[in-house]
Design an enzyme around this catalytic site. Structure first.
Site, PDB file in Angstrom:
ATOM      1  N   SER A 256       0.815  -1.212   0.000  1.00 44.93           N
ATOM      2  CA  SER A 256       0.000   0.000   0.000  1.00 44.93           C
ATOM      3  C   SER A 256       0.852   1.267   0.000  1.00 44.93           C
ATOM      4  CB  SER A 256      -0.940  -0.066   1.204  1.00 44.93           C
ATOM      5  OG  SER A 256      -2.050   0.722   0.956  1.00 44.93           O
ATOM      6  N   HIS A 397      -7.800  -5.613   0.623  1.00 47.72           N
ATOM      7  CA  HIS A 397      -6.552  -4.857   0.731  1.00 47.72           C
ATOM      8  C   HIS A 397      -5.724  -5.391   1.905  1.00 47.72           C
ATOM      9  CE1 HIS A 397      -4.031  -1.411   0.046  1.00 47.72           C
ATOM     10  NE2 HIS A 397      -4.187  -0.970   1.291  1.00 47.72           N
TER      11      HIS A 397
HETATM   12  C1  GTR Z   1      -5.363   4.570   1.774  1.00 47.37           C
HETATM   13  C2  GTR Z   1      -4.755   5.363   0.652  1.00 47.37           C
HETATM   14  C3  GTR Z   1      -4.059   4.447  -0.296  1.00 47.37           C
HETATM   15  C4  GTR Z   1      -3.200   3.412   0.412  1.00 47.37           C
HETATM   16  C5  GTR Z   1      -3.778   2.964   1.747  1.00 47.37           C
HETATM   17  C6  GTR Z   1      -2.818   2.251   2.686  1.00 47.37           C
HETATM   18  O1  GTR Z   1      -6.108   5.339   2.637  1.00 47.37           O
HETATM   19  O2  GTR Z   1      -5.785   6.054   0.020  1.00 47.37           O
HETATM   20  O3  GTR Z   1      -3.318   5.193  -1.232  1.00 47.37           O
HETATM   21  O4  GTR Z   1      -1.910   3.867   0.543  1.00 47.37           O
HETATM   22  O5  GTR Z   1      -4.315   3.998   2.467  1.00 47.37           O
HETATM   23  O6  GTR Z   1      -1.658   2.639   2.811  1.00 47.37           O
HETATM   24  O7  GTR Z   1      -3.278   1.313   3.352  1.00 47.37           O
END
Ligand code: GTR
Length: 416
Positions: A256, A397
């Site tokens: 991420s 995610h």
């Molecule tokens: C989210 C962000 C993403 C990603 C994520 C993370 O809020 O919008 O770009 O980086 O966080 O790091 O889990």
């Protein structure tokens, strides 16, 4: 004065409305047509034809990313020293866990966690930053609790964004130490917040401020991503001194936001044997021009500190950027690159991440390597590609056991 105040309050409320008004696009048919710049095209319009010419071209692109997206990467060398804090037998004696204090420029300390298989030969290692403290990667009580700010804040594991005893092992599933050790790999990690706390004013207590003099850079000349990437690269300087580690086989990974940092670190430093982007999305592997899921406007508004201050000016003007994510990814060539997505993480734009990897192909080809080639976007849980590899797995995610199985397999084939 009154007029100025009214104008200001209108601007503030317009900004608030715009924030609320953001609705991510998840419809492929709403993506406006775009043309991607050619990574091989020089500023004078000619196309480079050889791997030899890539060196200058790569520097040209690095300069562009510094100028427009991540800010300057410090070039000054700094002194380093380290100290072993603890050494513990773990995993029924199959591995040794090390905690080191790494001191940068004589004044700035970070804590490095290493888990290395107990073997007689030098070992390859994976390195990646963690979000919420080294103690979240494993239950072992010898790992010091990270005392700075983290983005984790769920009680009782974290109070006021600080890890408590209950946070030990909270993210162990993202690290899979047992799996790595069984496969013969070590794992190295540091909390990203040890270089810069992940908040807009995090730079005040991080390397961008406290090492500004030593690095010859003002805090606003670079970014949090820059600080994290630089921190990773300084950790490699240190790993090169550890006799048990095979410094030619250091594999960089990041999930991420830390995947974005990993790509920027790997683009700048060719000592990594391979780079893995796990769901890095916008500002990472995903093509920004697609405006799918999170976009440039949204990310630079939500996380202004992640990027160089001018990057936000390209919101909805992505076509004016001389680059997109494919060129950033191509800076990793000819080293192996793995890009991973999850179907439940449309925010990161899986198809855009695949496209980013696929469009880096011309640079891999310069080196006689094939990347994602002409592969179609694959089915779930079906990795494709060679020197650039890609999968989209089921689920959300995260970085999980499935992802690690693929990364180990990839490293076994291309690095070992
Ligand atoms: C989210 C962000 C993403 C990603 C994520 C993370 O809020 O919008 O770009 O980086 O966080 O790091 O889990």
């Amino acid at each position: 004065m009154k007029k100025i105040l009214t104008l200001l309050s209108i601007l503030v409320s317009m900004h608030a409305m715009a924030q609320q008004a953001f609705v991510a696009n998840y419809d492929e048919s709403k993506i406006a047509p775009f043309t991607l710049p050619n990574p091989l095209q020089k500023p004078d319009g000619t196309i480079i034809q050889s791997a030899k010419a890539w060196g200058n071209q790569r520097n040209y692109w690095l300069g562009k990313y510094e100028q427009m997206m991540f800010g300057k990467m410090p070039k000054k060398k700094i002194a380093q020293s380290y100290q072993l804090i603890s050494q513990t037998d773990i995993l029924q004696g199959k591995a040794t866990q090390y905690v080191w204090k790494l001191t940068l420029a004589g004044i700035y300390d970070v804590t490095v966690l290493g888990v290395l298989p107990k073997v007689k030969t030098k070992v390859p290692v994976f390195i990646g930053l963690n979000f919420c403290g080294n103690q979240t990667t494993s239950n072992d009580p010898n790992i010091p609790l990270f005392e700075k700010y983290t983005v984790c804040n769920n009680k009782p594991a974290y109070i006021n964004n600080k890890g408590q005893e209950e946070s030990r092992g909270a993210w162990a599933s993202r690290w899979q130490f047992e799996k790595l050790i069984a496969a013969g790999y070590g794992s190295i990690t540091i909390a990203c917040g040890d270089f810069e706390e992940d908040k807009p004013d995090g730079y005040l207590t991080g390397v961008r401020t406290l090492l500004a003099k030593e690095l010859g850079l003002q805090a606003d000349e670079w970014s949090a991503n820059g600080a994290w990437a630089w921190g990773l690269n300084r950790t490699v300087d240190f790993l090169e001194k550890i006799p048990q580690i095979d410094a030619k086989r250091i594999i960089l990974h990041g999930h991420s936001r830390l995947g974005k940092a990993a790509i920027w670190a790997g683009a700048n430093d060719s000592r990594y044997a391979a780079v893995i982007s796990n769901e890095s999305g916008e500002g990472g592997a995903a093509i920004s021009r697609r405006n799918y899921g999170e976009n440039l406007w949204r990310i630079t508004n939500s996380f202004p500190h992640w990027f160089y201050k001018d990057y936000k000016n390209y919101a909805y003007k992505e076509n004016e950027l001389p680059f997109d994510s494919h060129i950033l990814l191509s800076l990793i060539a000819p080293r192996p690159l793995y890009i991973a997505s999850a179907v439940g993480d449309q925010w990161s734009d899986p198809k855009g991440e695949f496209m980013g990897g696929q469009q880096a192909e011309p640079v891999y080809q310069l080196f006689g390597k094939s990347g994602l080639g002409k592969n179609e976007f694959p089915a779930l849980n079906t990795p494709v590609g060679q020197h650039v590899r890609y999968h989209i797995r089921e689920g959300n995610h995260d970085i999980n056991a499935y992802d690690w199985d693929q990364y180990i397999d990839f490293a076994n084939k291309l690095i070992k």
